[in-house]
Scaffold this active site. Structure first.
Site, PDB file in Angstrom:
ATOM      1  N   CYS A 293      50.664  45.760  -4.890  1.00  0.00           N
ATOM      2  CA  CYS A 293      49.828  44.774  -5.570  1.00  0.00           C
ATOM      3  C   CYS A 293      50.657  44.065  -6.634  1.00  0.00           C
ATOM      4  O   CYS A 293      51.495  44.682  -7.288  1.00  0.00           O
ATOM      5  CB  CYS A 293      48.631  45.466  -6.210  1.00  0.00           C
ATOM      6  SG  CYS A 293      47.469  44.334  -6.988  1.00  0.00           S
TER       7      CYS A 293
ATOM      8  N   ASN B   8      52.383  47.475  -8.662  1.00  0.00           N
ATOM      9  CA  ASN B   8      52.038  48.835  -8.184  1.00  0.00           C
ATOM     10  C   ASN B   8      53.068  49.185  -7.121  1.00  0.00           C
ATOM     11  O   ASN B   8      52.846  48.914  -5.937  1.00  0.00           O
ATOM     12  CB  ASN B   8      50.640  48.868  -7.533  1.00  0.00           C
ATOM     13  CG  ASN B   8      49.504  48.886  -8.520  1.00  0.00           C
ATOM     14  OD1 ASN B   8      49.716  48.894  -9.724  1.00  0.00           O
ATOM     15  ND2 ASN B   8      48.295  48.888  -8.016  1.00  0.00           N
TER      16      ASN B   8
ATOM     17  N   GLU C  11      44.115  31.210  -8.975  1.00  0.00           N
ATOM     18  CA  GLU C  11      43.783  30.330 -10.092  1.00  0.00           C
ATOM     19  C   GLU C  11      44.611  29.053 -10.091  1.00  0.00           C
ATOM     20  O   GLU C  11      45.764  29.041  -9.636  1.00  0.00           O
ATOM     21  CB  GLU C  11      44.006  31.048 -11.438  1.00  0.00           C
ATOM     22  CG  GLU C  11      42.996  32.136 -11.718  1.00  0.00           C
ATOM     23  CD  GLU C  11      43.175  32.788 -13.078  1.00  0.00           C
ATOM     24  OE1 GLU C  11      42.238  33.483 -13.507  1.00  0.00           O
ATOM     25  OE2 GLU C  11      44.242  32.616 -13.709  1.00  0.00           O
TER      26      GLU C  11
ATOM     27  N   PHE D 238      42.620  37.511  -7.566  1.00  0.00           N
ATOM     28  CA  PHE D 238      42.160  36.152  -7.828  1.00  0.00           C
ATOM     29  C   PHE D 238      43.191  35.118  -7.412  1.00  0.00           C
ATOM     30  O   PHE D 238      44.371  35.419  -7.233  1.00  0.00           O
ATOM     31  CB  PHE D 238      41.842  35.962  -9.318  1.00  0.00           C
ATOM     32  CG  PHE D 238      43.010  36.154 -10.248  1.00  0.00           C
ATOM     33  CD1 PHE D 238      43.971  35.151 -10.413  1.00  0.00           C
ATOM     34  CD2 PHE D 238      43.163  37.332 -10.973  1.00  0.00           C
ATOM     35  CE1 PHE D 238      45.057  35.324 -11.264  1.00  0.00           C
ATOM     36  CE2 PHE D 238      44.252  37.511 -11.841  1.00  0.00           C
ATOM     37  CZ  PHE D 238      45.200  36.498 -11.984  1.00  0.00           C
TER      38      PHE D 238
ATOM     39  N   ALA E 100      46.173  42.503 -19.080  1.00  0.00           N
ATOM     40  CA  ALA E 100      45.495  42.883 -20.315  1.00  0.00           C
ATOM     41  C   ALA E 100      45.054  44.341 -20.266  1.00  0.00           C
ATOM     42  O   ALA E 100      45.058  45.037 -21.280  1.00  0.00           O
ATOM     43  CB  ALA E 100      44.286  41.977 -20.549  1.00  0.00           C
TER      44      ALA E 100
ATOM     45  N   HIS F 129      51.288  44.940 -16.918  1.00  0.00           N
ATOM     46  CA  HIS F 129      50.942  44.106 -15.757  1.00  0.00           C
ATOM     47  C   HIS F 129      49.750  43.197 -16.032  1.00  0.00           C
ATOM     48  O   HIS F 129      49.362  42.403 -15.176  1.00  0.00           O
ATOM     49  CB  HIS F 129      50.671  44.973 -14.539  1.00  0.00           C
ATOM     50  CG  HIS F 129      49.290  45.556 -14.452  1.00  0.00           C
ATOM     51  ND1 HIS F 129      48.673  46.201 -15.502  1.00  0.00           N
ATOM     52  CD2 HIS F 129      48.393  45.591 -13.421  1.00  0.00           C
ATOM     53  CE1 HIS F 129      47.470  46.611 -15.113  1.00  0.00           C
ATOM     54  NE2 HIS F 129      47.278  46.248 -13.872  1.00  0.00           N
TER      55      HIS F 129
END
Length: 397
Positions: free
Chosen positions: A77, A271, A166, A164, A328, A326
């Protein structure tokens, strides 16, 4: 801040977070990891929080061993971002059409493409190594091979949870594209299979937490896991690259007159396992919710769906095994967020962002995450900020 060092059973625990702000269950997990016989170092990022076996936001360096549950079920990830030639002035006042076009091009949630994406038809996608990559699927765990059709159709899809896509603007008005995803179901299947194998091995029976079961060097189980792990990490990277190509195609079509161009992509796993050398020793470094931040290396540290993100450059701090946070990091669980917040809260906290504002994403509300500015401030000796981004469109899985 510089790190705080806490004593651990086998190694000190170096923390780029205030221990007083970390929940007790996460502190216990850190102490548990520090008991592992193979551990050579443990660094804790400012976004640290409770995870499965090991905390999210930790960097675990071991010699001759790797813990599959610490890597996690979303192998590979990570994030990708690219700066475009567009500016905020090129964006329309109503961004709902753009969000809709992105959602049409990139399946979200548990969705997949009707047929596998042909990378040869994607603008600028380098297909070198593609056939070899899929050829190596024959070498993964037999128990997971039946998922091949699903794996091919999910290549180039977003997934759910905190994943997500963006569209963002930086402080100079430049438009950026950014996305967050991993190895989809195939990574999860491989991870769960190998975690099950590890937990049955004799050398793992006396561990303080069965989720810390490891594979050790020079064993067939380790060889099999490393093969599947590195394949899944590659899958995750290809997945993000294909999604970014699909996203760029949407941007080209929607902004034809502006003739957008794109700078080099920034890509970072958060990850994963890497083979790295420290103090003359070859180590397997697991970054569970952490990015590599070697000197001059670019990284991406996102906040939440309403607060923005940071493009950073690593400072190469070996005390942290060349790592940084990675994101917040969550400050409350998904269930706790659903209990505390409403869709009205979500609307308020994502004002100005074209995104879903329904009950299905309340668990991703900005209030469920730690303040991103604070997280960045706690790792000034790990990274320097290159750009601060604020999303204007957010597509959630």
């Amino acid at each position: 801040m510089s790190y705080v060092e806490m004593p651990g059973a086998k190694v000190p625990i170096r923390m780029w977070a205030d221990p007083a702000t970390i929940e007790g269950s996460a502190l216990q997990q850190l102490q548990n990891v520090a008991t592992l016989p193979w551990i050579k170092g443990l660094a804790v990022m400012p976004d640290v929080h409770y995870g499965k076996g090991a905390t999210v936001g930790s960097v675990i360096a071991m010699h001759g061993a790797v813990c599959p549950a610490a890597v996690g079920v979303d192998i590979g990830c990570g994030m990708s971002a690219v700066k475009t030639s567009l500016t905020a002035n090129d964006l329309p006042g109503d961004l709902s059409r753009l969000r809709s076009k992105i959602e049409q091009a990139i399946p979200v949630g548990r969705g997949m493409h009707d047929s596998p994406v042909d990378p040869g038809r994607l603008h600028g996608f380098g297909t070198a190594g593609w056939d070899d990559f899929w050829g190596r699927f024959d070498g993964v765990a037999e128990a997971v091979k039946f998922r091949e059709e699903r794996a091919t159709k999910q290549m180039g899809t977003l997934g759910s949870g905190n994943h997500f896509v963006e569209v963002c603007t930086d402080t100079t008005g430049s438009v950026w594209l950014m996305l967050h995803s991993g190895s989809r179901n195939i990574g999860k299947e491989l991870a769960e299979f190998h975690i099950g194998v590890a937990q049955k091995l004799p050398h793992n029976q006396g561990l303080v937490d069965r989720d810390l079961a490891v594979f050790v060097a020079d064993t067939p189980q380790m060889a099999a896991y490393r093969n599947d792990l590195f394949w899944a990490q590659e899958y995750a990277k290809y997945n993000r690259t294909i999604m970014m190509a699909l996203l760029k195609d949407v941007i080209r079509k929607e902004f034809k007159k502006a003739k957008p161009t794109f700078e080099s992509e920034i890509s970072a796993h958060h990850n994963y396992v890497a083979e790295e050398r420290y103090d003359g020793m070859d180590l397997l470094v697991t970054r569970k919710g952490a990015i590599r931040a070697g000197s001059g290396e670019y990284g991406i540290i996102p906040g939440s769906m309403g607060t923005g993100s940071y493009i950073v450059k690593g400072l190469g701090n070996e005390k942290a095994f060349n790592s940084a946070s990675h994101g917040a990091g969550r400050r409350m669980s998904r269930n706790a967020a659903k209990r505390r917040y409403t869709t009205k809260d979500l609307e308020e906290q994502t004002r100005g962002v074209e995104c879903r504002k329904d009950s299905g994403v309340v668990d991703e509300i900005p209030g469920a995450y730690k303040p991103i500015e604070q997280v960045i401030d706690q790792q000034r000796d790990l990274v320097e900020v290159v750009a601060k981004l604020k999303q204007v469109v957010c597509v959630k899985g």
